[in-house]
Design a protein around this motif. Structure first.
Motif, PDB file in Angstrom:
ATOM      1  N   GLU A 203       0.852  -1.182   0.000  1.00  0.00           N
ATOM      2  CA  GLU A 203       0.000   0.000   0.000  1.00  0.00           C
ATOM      3  C   GLU A 203       0.893   1.238   0.000  1.00  0.00           C
ATOM      4  OE1 GLU A 203      -3.258   0.075  -0.208  1.00  0.00           O
ATOM      5  OE2 GLU A 203      -3.427  -2.116  -0.212  1.00  0.00           O
ATOM      6  N   LYS A 204       0.357   2.353  -0.416  1.00  0.00           N
ATOM      7  CA  LYS A 204       1.171   3.565  -0.499  1.00  0.00           C
ATOM      8  C   LYS A 204       1.441   4.179   0.865  1.00  0.00           C
ATOM      9  CE  LYS A 204      -0.303   4.552  -5.209  1.00  0.00           C
ATOM     10  NZ  LYS A 204      -0.950   5.506  -6.135  1.00  0.00           N
ATOM     11  N   ILE A 205       0.774   3.669   1.898  1.00  0.00           N
ATOM     12  CA  ILE A 205       1.054   4.093   3.272  1.00  0.00           C
ATOM     13  C   ILE A 205       1.568   2.875   4.022  1.00  0.00           C
ATOM     14  CG2 ILE A 205       0.086   5.040   5.395  1.00  0.00           C
ATOM     15  CD1 ILE A 205      -2.026   6.443   3.751  1.00  0.00           C
ATOM     16  N   VAL A 206       2.806   2.932   4.508  1.00  0.00           N
ATOM     17  CA  VAL A 206       3.427   1.787   5.180  1.00  0.00           C
ATOM     18  C   VAL A 206       4.016   2.248   6.509  1.00  0.00           C
ATOM     19  CG1 VAL A 206       3.970   0.629   2.997  1.00  0.00           C
ATOM     20  CG2 VAL A 206       5.650   2.150   4.038  1.00  0.00           C
ATOM     21  N   GLU A 207       4.298   1.268   7.376  1.00  0.00           N
ATOM     22  CA  GLU A 207       4.878   1.583   8.677  1.00  0.00           C
ATOM     23  C   GLU A 207       6.401   1.586   8.609  1.00  0.00           C
ATOM     24  OE1 GLU A 207       3.408  -1.143  11.558  1.00  0.00           O
ATOM     25  OE2 GLU A 207       1.333  -0.409  11.473  1.00  0.00           O
ATOM     26  N   VAL A 208       7.012   2.292   9.539  1.00  0.00           N
ATOM     27  CA  VAL A 208       8.469   2.312   9.676  1.00  0.00           C
ATOM     28  C   VAL A 208       8.995   0.879   9.774  1.00  0.00           C
ATOM     29  CG1 VAL A 208      10.334   2.889  11.259  1.00  0.00           C
ATOM     30  CG2 VAL A 208       8.621   4.608  10.707  1.00  0.00           C
ATOM     31  N   GLY A 209      10.116   0.608   9.093  1.00  0.00           N
ATOM     32  CA  GLY A 209      10.729  -0.714   9.153  1.00  0.00           C
ATOM     33  C   GLY A 209      10.295  -1.660   8.055  1.00  0.00           C
ATOM     34  N   THR A 210       9.297  -1.278   7.279  1.00  0.00           N
ATOM     35  CA  THR A 210       8.824  -2.129   6.185  1.00  0.00           C
ATOM     36  C   THR A 210       9.814  -2.111   5.027  1.00  0.00           C
ATOM     37  OG1 THR A 210       6.539  -1.582   6.781  1.00  0.00           O
ATOM     38  CG2 THR A 210       6.891  -2.542   4.589  1.00  0.00           C
ATOM     39  N   ASN A 211       9.988  -3.242   4.370  1.00  0.00           N
ATOM     40  CA  ASN A 211      10.750  -3.294   3.122  1.00  0.00           C
ATOM     41  C   ASN A 211       9.792  -3.055   1.961  1.00  0.00           C
ATOM     42  OD1 ASN A 211      13.069  -3.917   4.544  1.00  0.00           O
ATOM     43  ND2 ASN A 211      12.944  -6.106   4.161  1.00  0.00           N
ATOM     44  N   VAL A 212      10.055  -2.019   1.192  1.00  0.00           N
ATOM     45  CA  VAL A 212       9.154  -1.637   0.100  1.00  0.00           C
ATOM     46  C   VAL A 212       9.839  -1.930  -1.235  1.00  0.00           C
ATOM     47  CG1 VAL A 212       7.947   0.276  -1.022  1.00  0.00           C
ATOM     48  CG2 VAL A 212       8.038   0.145   1.485  1.00  0.00           C
ATOM     49  N   THR A 213       9.134  -2.598  -2.121  1.00  0.00           N
ATOM     50  CA  THR A 213       9.660  -2.913  -3.449  1.00  0.00           C
ATOM     51  C   THR A 213       8.976  -2.039  -4.490  1.00  0.00           C
ATOM     52  OG1 THR A 213      10.122  -5.211  -2.841  1.00  0.00           O
ATOM     53  CG2 THR A 213       9.977  -4.710  -5.182  1.00  0.00           C
ATOM     54  N   ILE A 214       9.784  -1.337  -5.273  1.00  0.00           N
ATOM     55  CA  ILE A 214       9.277  -0.496  -6.357  1.00  0.00           C
ATOM     56  C   ILE A 214       9.792  -1.057  -7.672  1.00  0.00           C
ATOM     57  CG2 ILE A 214       9.293   1.804  -7.383  1.00  0.00           C
ATOM     58  CD1 ILE A 214       9.672   2.965  -4.600  1.00  0.00           C
ATOM     59  N   GLN A 215       8.900  -1.261  -8.627  1.00  0.00           N
ATOM     60  CA  GLN A 215       9.299  -1.773  -9.935  1.00  0.00           C
ATOM     61  C   GLN A 215       9.080  -0.718 -11.014  1.00  0.00           C
ATOM     62  OE1 GLN A 215       7.297  -5.607 -10.538  1.00  0.00           O
ATOM     63  NE2 GLN A 215       9.237  -6.613 -10.051  1.00  0.00           N
ATOM     64  N   CYS A 216      10.057  -0.611 -11.909  1.00  0.00           N
ATOM     65  CA  CYS A 216       9.978   0.295 -13.050  1.00  0.00           C
ATOM     66  C   CYS A 216      10.130  -0.519 -14.329  1.00  0.00           C
ATOM     67  CB  CYS A 216      11.086   1.348 -12.994  1.00  0.00           C
ATOM     68  SG  CYS A 216      11.047   2.399 -11.514  1.00  0.00           S
ATOM     69  N   CYS A 217       9.241  -0.308 -15.266  1.00  0.00           N
ATOM     70  CA  CYS A 217       9.254  -1.052 -16.527  1.00  0.00           C
ATOM     71  C   CYS A 217       9.413  -0.084 -17.691  1.00  0.00           C
ATOM     72  CB  CYS A 217       7.968  -1.852 -16.674  1.00  0.00           C
ATOM     73  SG  CYS A 217       7.814  -2.719 -18.247  1.00  0.00           S
ATOM     74  N   ASN A 218      10.412  -0.334 -18.548  1.00  0.00           N
ATOM     75  CA  ASN A 218      10.659   0.575 -19.675  1.00  0.00           C
ATOM     76  C   ASN A 218      10.192  -0.002 -21.015  1.00  0.00           C
ATOM     77  OD1 ASN A 218      12.611  -1.280 -20.412  1.00  0.00           O
ATOM     78  ND2 ASN A 218      14.332   0.121 -20.273  1.00  0.00           N
ATOM     79  N   GLN A 219       9.321  -0.987 -20.954  1.00  0.00           N
ATOM     80  CA  GLN A 219       8.646  -1.520 -22.139  1.00  0.00           C
ATOM     81  C   GLN A 219       9.631  -2.072 -23.174  1.00  0.00           C
ATOM     82  OE1 GLN A 219       5.545   1.304 -23.463  1.00  0.00           O
ATOM     83  NE2 GLN A 219       5.876   2.382 -21.532  1.00  0.00           N
ATOM     84  N   GLY A 220      10.708  -2.705 -22.667  1.00  0.00           N
ATOM     85  CA  GLY A 220      11.605  -3.431 -23.552  1.00  0.00           C
ATOM     86  C   GLY A 220      12.690  -2.634 -24.225  1.00  0.00           C
ATOM     87  N   TYR A 221      12.933  -1.382 -23.800  1.00  0.00           N
ATOM     88  CA  TYR A 221      13.992  -0.591 -24.435  1.00  0.00           C
ATOM     89  C   TYR A 221      15.389  -0.960 -23.938  1.00  0.00           C
ATOM     90  CZ  TYR A 221      10.749   2.620 -26.744  1.00  0.00           C
ATOM     91  OH  TYR A 221       9.797   3.169 -27.560  1.00  0.00           O
ATOM     92  N   GLY A 222      15.475  -1.749 -22.855  1.00  0.00           N
ATOM     93  CA  GLY A 222      16.777  -2.115 -22.325  1.00  0.00           C
ATOM     94  C   GLY A 222      17.468  -0.921 -21.692  1.00  0.00           C
ATOM     95  N   GLY A 223      18.786  -1.045 -21.471  1.00  0.00           N
ATOM     96  CA  GLY A 223      19.551   0.050 -20.893  1.00  0.00           C
ATOM     97  C   GLY A 223      19.420   0.122 -19.387  1.00  0.00           C
ATOM     98  N   ILE A 224      19.799   1.265 -18.823  1.00  0.00           N
ATOM     99  CA  ILE A 224      19.806   1.474 -17.378  1.00  0.00           C
ATOM    100  C   ILE A 224      18.525   2.185 -16.957  1.00  0.00           C
ATOM    101  CG2 ILE A 224      21.059   2.520 -15.448  1.00  0.00           C
ATOM    102  CD1 ILE A 224      23.579   2.389 -17.158  1.00  0.00           C
TER     103      ILE A 224
END
Length: 228
Positions: A131-152
Motif C-alpha cells: 500500500e502507499k502508506i506503510v509503517e516504519v521498518g517495512t521493506n518496500v519494493t518499487i518496480q519500473c518497466c521501460n517496455q523493452g527498451y533495455g539500458g539502465i
C-alpha cells in the motif's frame, strides 16, 4: 652558476626549464543549469566556479576543448551556454583555468554528464509492492518497466537532483528497487526514467509519479496497573 646536488654543474636548459615551470592549482567546480529535465532544443548553461581569479577558463567536451573565456581580474565564475541542445551535445564535460602570475594551470573539475531527454521514447511505468502508506521498518519494493527498451533504469525521488537508485536489468525491461527498513525520510514522490541501451547521455521522459508515505509504528497498548 647552478650546481646540482651531486656537485656537477646543471645544464643551462634545465635551469631555464625550472624557471618557467608552471604550478598546479586547485581545480574548479562545474555545474549545469538546469541540472535535470533538459530536452532536445533547450538551452543549458554550464558554470565553472573558480577558487581564485584566473586569466582564462576552458570548457572541455569529452576530452576536447569546446570553448574558452578570457577573464577579468575579479571574476570567479565563467558561464558557457549551449543553445538549442542537440544529441551530439550530450556528453561528459569538465573545466579548468589558467593563471599568468606565476604561470599555472589548474586541476580539472570533477566531470559532469550532460543528459538530454528524448521524447521519442515512451515514459516508463512504476508500481509498488505495498500500500502507499506503510509503517516504519517495512521493506518496500518499487518496480519500473521501460517496455523493452533495455539500458539502465533510474529511480528518482522529488527534491533530489540525482537518481536515488539505478539498475541495469541486463537486457530485460523491468528493474526492481528495494527500500530496506523504510523510515519517514523515505516518504515522498517517486518516478522512473531510463537511458535506452547504448545511450549513456540520452534519457526517456520521467514516468508517472507514485507517492509513498511512511508512518510511525503504533505504540503497543499500555499495561493496566494491577489492583492494590
Amino acid at each position: 652558476m647552478a650546481v646540482a646536488l651531486n656537485g656537477d654543474v646543471e645544464p643551462r636548459e634545465l635551469v631555464a626549464l625550472c624557471r618557467t615551470r608552471t604550478v598546479s592549482l586547485a581545480g574548479p567546480s562545474l555545474s549545469l543549469h538546469p541540472s535535470q529535465g533538459l530536452s532536445l532544443g533547450d538551452t543549458v548553461t554550464l558554470r565553472c566556479h573558480l577558487p581564485q581569479s584566473a586569466a582564462q577558463v576552458e570548457l572541455y567536451q569529452d576530452g576536447l576543448l569546446r570553448s574558452y573565456k578570457d577573464m577579468d581580474k575579479h571574476q570567479v565564475m565563467a558561464e558557457f551556454s549551449l543553445v538549442c541542445v542537440k544529441l551530439e551535445d550530450a556528453m561528459k564535460y569538465w573545466c579548468q583555468y589558467r593563471v599568468l602570475e606565476p604561470p599555472g594551470v589548474s586541476e580539472k573539475s570533477v566531470p559532469i554528464d550532460l543528459v538530454v531527454t528524448d521524447h521519442q521514447y515512451s515514459p516508463p511505468n512504476i508500481s509498488i509492492s505495498h500500500e502507499k502508506i506503510v509503517e516504519v521498518g517495512t521493506n518496500v519494493t518499487i518496480q519500473c518497466c521501460n517496455q523493452g527498451y533495455g539500458g539502465i533504469i533510474f529511480l528518482h525521488k522529488d527534491g533530489h537532483s540525482a537518481p536515488v537508485q539505478h539498475q541495469d536489468p541486463r537486457g530485460g525491461g523491468t528493474a526492481t528497487f528495494i527500500l530496506v527498513a523504510v523510515t519517514p525520510a523515505d516518504s515522498g514522490t517517486y518516478r522512473c526514467s531510463y537511458h535506452p541501451k547504448a545511450s549513456l547521455f540520452v534519457s526517456s521522459p520521467l514516468g508517472d509519479s507514485m507517492m509513498l508515505e511512511v508512518t510511525p509504528t503504533p505504540a503497543p497498548p499500555g499495561r493496566s496497573e494491577p489492583p492494590i
